[in-house]
Design a protein around this motif. Sequence first.
Motif, PDB file in Angstrom:
ATOM      1  N   CYS A  51      50.668  37.574  41.842  1.00 28.15           N
ATOM      2  CA  CYS A  51      49.472  36.758  42.074  1.00 28.15           C
ATOM      3  C   CYS A  51      49.832  35.285  41.891  1.00 28.15           C
ATOM      4  O   CYS A  51      50.615  34.940  41.007  1.00 28.15           O
ATOM      5  CB  CYS A  51      48.357  37.106  41.089  1.00 28.15           C
ATOM      6  SG  CYS A  51      47.721  38.784  41.209  1.00 28.15           S
ATOM      7  N   LEU A  52      49.246  34.441  42.702  1.00 30.41           N
ATOM      8  CA  LEU A  52      49.433  33.008  42.550  1.00 30.41           C
ATOM      9  C   LEU A  52      48.786  32.533  41.254  1.00 30.41           C
ATOM     10  O   LEU A  52      47.679  32.948  40.911  1.00 30.41           O
ATOM     11  CB  LEU A  52      48.798  32.271  43.732  1.00 30.41           C
ATOM     12  CG  LEU A  52      48.869  30.743  43.695  1.00 30.41           C
ATOM     13  CD1 LEU A  52      50.311  30.263  43.834  1.00 30.41           C
ATOM     14  CD2 LEU A  52      48.000  30.138  44.799  1.00 30.41           C
ATOM     15  N   ILE A  53      49.485  31.664  40.538  1.00 30.81           N
ATOM     16  CA  ILE A  53      48.930  31.091  39.320  1.00 30.81           C
ATOM     17  C   ILE A  53      47.865  30.058  39.677  1.00 30.81           C
ATOM     18  O   ILE A  53      48.116  29.136  40.452  1.00 30.81           O
ATOM     19  CB  ILE A  53      50.037  30.421  38.485  1.00 30.81           C
ATOM     20  CG1 ILE A  53      50.959  31.486  37.884  1.00 30.81           C
ATOM     21  CG2 ILE A  53      49.441  29.556  37.369  1.00 30.81           C
ATOM     22  CD1 ILE A  53      52.158  30.899  37.162  1.00 30.81           C
ATOM     23  N   LEU A  54      46.683  30.210  39.098  1.00 28.13           N
ATOM     24  CA  LEU A  54      45.619  29.222  39.262  1.00 28.13           C
ATOM     25  C   LEU A  54      45.605  28.230  38.106  1.00 28.13           C
ATOM     26  O   LEU A  54      45.305  27.061  38.292  1.00 28.13           O
ATOM     27  CB  LEU A  54      44.263  29.919  39.375  1.00 28.13           C
ATOM     28  CG  LEU A  54      44.083  30.869  40.562  1.00 28.13           C
ATOM     29  CD1 LEU A  54      42.677  31.452  40.557  1.00 28.13           C
ATOM     30  CD2 LEU A  54      44.357  30.162  41.879  1.00 28.13           C
ATOM     31  N   ALA A  66      45.338  34.377  40.549  1.00 23.92           N
ATOM     32  CA  ALA A  66      44.358  34.510  41.630  1.00 23.92           C
ATOM     33  C   ALA A  66      43.892  35.962  41.712  1.00 23.92           C
ATOM     34  O   ALA A  66      44.592  36.890  41.299  1.00 23.92           O
ATOM     35  CB  ALA A  66      44.978  34.079  42.958  1.00 23.92           C
ATOM     36  N   ALA A  67      42.705  36.148  42.259  1.00 25.21           N
ATOM     37  CA  ALA A  67      42.122  37.495  42.312  1.00 25.21           C
ATOM     38  C   ALA A  67      42.774  38.379  43.371  1.00 25.21           C
ATOM     39  O   ALA A  67      42.736  39.601  43.261  1.00 25.21           O
ATOM     40  CB  ALA A  67      40.620  37.403  42.575  1.00 25.21           C
ATOM     41  N   ILE A  68      43.353  37.770  44.413  1.00 24.41           N
ATOM     42  CA  ILE A  68      43.988  38.541  45.480  1.00 24.41           C
ATOM     43  C   ILE A  68      45.498  38.341  45.380  1.00 24.41           C
ATOM     44  O   ILE A  68      45.984  37.217  45.333  1.00 24.41           O
ATOM     45  CB  ILE A  68      43.502  38.101  46.876  1.00 24.41           C
ATOM     46  CG1 ILE A  68      41.978  38.081  46.922  1.00 24.41           C
ATOM     47  CG2 ILE A  68      44.079  39.019  47.957  1.00 24.41           C
ATOM     48  CD1 ILE A  68      41.311  39.404  46.617  1.00 24.41           C
ATOM     49  N   GLY A  69      46.216  39.445  45.349  1.00 27.45           N
ATOM     50  CA  GLY A  69      47.673  39.388  45.258  1.00 27.45           C
ATOM     51  C   GLY A  69      48.316  40.451  46.132  1.00 27.45           C
ATOM     52  O   GLY A  69      47.658  41.097  46.950  1.00 27.45           O
ATOM     53  N   ARG A  94      48.212  44.403  49.896  1.00 32.38           N
ATOM     54  CA  ARG A  94      47.480  43.407  49.130  1.00 32.38           C
ATOM     55  C   ARG A  94      46.426  44.106  48.268  1.00 32.38           C
ATOM     56  O   ARG A  94      46.017  45.234  48.556  1.00 32.38           O
ATOM     57  CB  ARG A  94      46.818  42.392  50.060  1.00 32.38           C
ATOM     58  CG  ARG A  94      47.821  41.527  50.812  1.00 32.38           C
ATOM     59  CD  ARG A  94      47.153  40.702  51.894  1.00 32.38           C
ATOM     60  NE  ARG A  94      46.625  41.560  52.955  1.00 32.38           N
ATOM     61  CZ  ARG A  94      45.824  41.138  53.937  1.00 32.38           C
ATOM     62  NH1 ARG A  94      45.457  39.872  53.978  1.00 32.38           N
ATOM     63  NH2 ARG A  94      45.408  41.970  54.865  1.00 32.38           N
ATOM     64  N   PHE A  95      45.979  43.404  47.227  1.00 36.16           N
ATOM     65  CA  PHE A  95      45.005  44.013  46.321  1.00 36.16           C
ATOM     66  C   PHE A  95      44.087  42.936  45.762  1.00 36.16           C
ATOM     67  O   PHE A  95      44.389  41.752  45.782  1.00 36.16           O
ATOM     68  CB  PHE A  95      45.718  44.741  45.170  1.00 36.16           C
ATOM     69  CG  PHE A  95      46.595  43.846  44.333  1.00 36.16           C
ATOM     70  CD1 PHE A  95      46.067  43.058  43.320  1.00 36.16           C
ATOM     71  CD2 PHE A  95      47.966  43.785  44.562  1.00 36.16           C
ATOM     72  CE1 PHE A  95      46.868  42.221  42.550  1.00 36.16           C
ATOM     73  CE2 PHE A  95      48.784  42.952  43.800  1.00 36.16           C
ATOM     74  CZ  PHE A  95      48.225  42.174  42.794  1.00 36.16           C
ATOM     75  N   ARG A  96      42.955  43.397  45.231  1.00 30.55           N
ATOM     76  CA  ARG A  96      42.043  42.549  44.456  1.00 30.55           C
ATOM     77  C   ARG A  96      42.119  42.995  42.997  1.00 30.55           C
ATOM     78  O   ARG A  96      42.058  44.191  42.700  1.00 30.55           O
ATOM     79  CB  ARG A  96      40.603  42.660  44.953  1.00 30.55           C
ATOM     80  CG  ARG A  96      39.607  41.891  44.053  1.00 30.55           C
ATOM     81  CD  ARG A  96      38.167  42.138  44.450  1.00 30.55           C
ATOM     82  NE  ARG A  96      37.827  41.452  45.667  1.00 30.55           N
ATOM     83  CZ  ARG A  96      37.482  40.163  45.751  1.00 30.55           C
ATOM     84  NH1 ARG A  96      37.461  39.416  44.652  1.00 30.55           N
ATOM     85  NH2 ARG A  96      37.175  39.630  46.895  1.00 30.55           N
ATOM     86  N   VAL A  97      42.246  42.024  42.112  1.00 33.56           N
ATOM     87  CA  VAL A  97      42.262  42.320  40.685  1.00 33.56           C
ATOM     88  C   VAL A  97      40.831  42.526  40.204  1.00 33.56           C
ATOM     89  O   VAL A  97      39.968  41.659  40.378  1.00 33.56           O
ATOM     90  CB  VAL A  97      42.921  41.175  39.896  1.00 33.56           C
ATOM     91  CG1 VAL A  97      42.908  41.490  38.400  1.00 33.56           C
ATOM     92  CG2 VAL A  97      44.347  40.940  40.385  1.00 33.56           C
ATOM     93  N   LEU A  98      40.573  43.685  39.616  1.00 32.60           N
ATOM     94  CA  LEU A  98      39.240  43.976  39.090  1.00 32.60           C
ATOM     95  C   LEU A  98      39.116  43.558  37.626  1.00 32.60           C
ATOM     96  O   LEU A  98      38.104  42.998  37.213  1.00 32.60           O
ATOM     97  CB  LEU A  98      38.944  45.476  39.223  1.00 32.60           C
ATOM     98  CG  LEU A  98      39.024  46.057  40.640  1.00 32.60           C
ATOM     99  CD1 LEU A  98      38.788  47.556  40.603  1.00 32.60           C
ATOM    100  CD2 LEU A  98      38.020  45.379  41.560  1.00 32.60           C
ATOM    101  N   ARG A  99      40.132  43.866  36.842  1.00 33.98           N
ATOM    102  CA  ARG A  99      40.140  43.526  35.418  1.00 33.98           C
ATOM    103  C   ARG A  99      41.574  43.242  34.998  1.00 33.98           C
ATOM    104  O   ARG A  99      42.511  43.833  35.544  1.00 33.98           O
ATOM    105  CB  ARG A  99      39.612  44.699  34.566  1.00 33.98           C
ATOM    106  CG  ARG A  99      38.119  44.932  34.649  1.00 33.98           C
ATOM    107  CD  ARG A  99      37.717  46.205  33.939  1.00 33.98           C
ATOM    108  NE  ARG A  99      38.276  47.381  34.609  1.00 33.98           N
ATOM    109  CZ  ARG A  99      37.723  47.953  35.673  1.00 33.98           C
ATOM    110  NH1 ARG A  99      36.610  47.460  36.185  1.00 33.98           N
ATOM    111  NH2 ARG A  99      38.267  49.015  36.222  1.00 33.98           N
ATOM    112  N   THR A 100      41.740  42.369  34.030  1.00 30.36           N
ATOM    113  CA  THR A 100      43.069  42.123  33.467  1.00 30.36           C
ATOM    114  C   THR A 100      42.996  42.217  31.959  1.00 30.36           C
ATOM    115  O   THR A 100      41.940  42.022  31.350  1.00 30.36           O
ATOM    116  CB  THR A 100      43.623  40.733  33.848  1.00 30.36           C
ATOM    117  OG1 THR A 100      42.780  39.725  33.289  1.00 30.36           O
ATOM    118  CG2 THR A 100      43.731  40.566  35.346  1.00 30.36           C
TER     119      THR A 100
END
Length: 200
Positions: A51-54, A66-69, A94-100
């Motif tokens: 994931c890109l660092i925000l 980022a939420a999409i990676g 590709r994916f969406r992060v739901l929880r970390t």
Amino acid sequence: MAAQPPFAEVPLFPLGTVLYPGGQLQLRIFEPRYLDLVRECTRTGSAFGVCLILEGSEVGVPARPAAIGTLAHIVDFTHREDGLLGIVAEGGDRFRVLRTRARSDGLLRGDVQQWPEETPQEVPVEFALLQTILERLIETMGPQWRHAPKSSFDDAGWVGFRLAELLPLARDEQQQLLEMTDPLQRLTVLRDILPRFQKA
């Protein structure tokens, strides 16, 4: 369409770059948390998420990703002259992060859901210039793609992702292109960006 179930916990590797499906990523691994990540993925044959660092940095305290990676699969290892472990990873879905959540050592893990897949489309004739530009960029900047089959250059998704990798775009632009699910929309954005790189 029913929602895709989340994957099991995926280790996340926030980076200052965007990995695209089919792309390649070379990394130097030196932090213990990421050495553990590599060992885990090698042992189980599983992927890790890029994931890109925000906010934050690649080292030290966990960064905000980022939420999409993109899922990354390790395809090669190297032992570098500086003594560090090097890996080559290839971009997958590709994916969406739901929880970390962060482990005590700072390694991020996330529950992720598959990002919508793109419908394969041929490159329309109005984007032929993008195909030509990509061929030239690969000659000078993308040696890993020099032996790509000619059919790849007719695939709108492949052309868009490779241009997004090779053009000197801002990180937020790279992320925007990653998140698009219509390959022709991505080519349109890239075509509109091109005048910025034309020499006066």
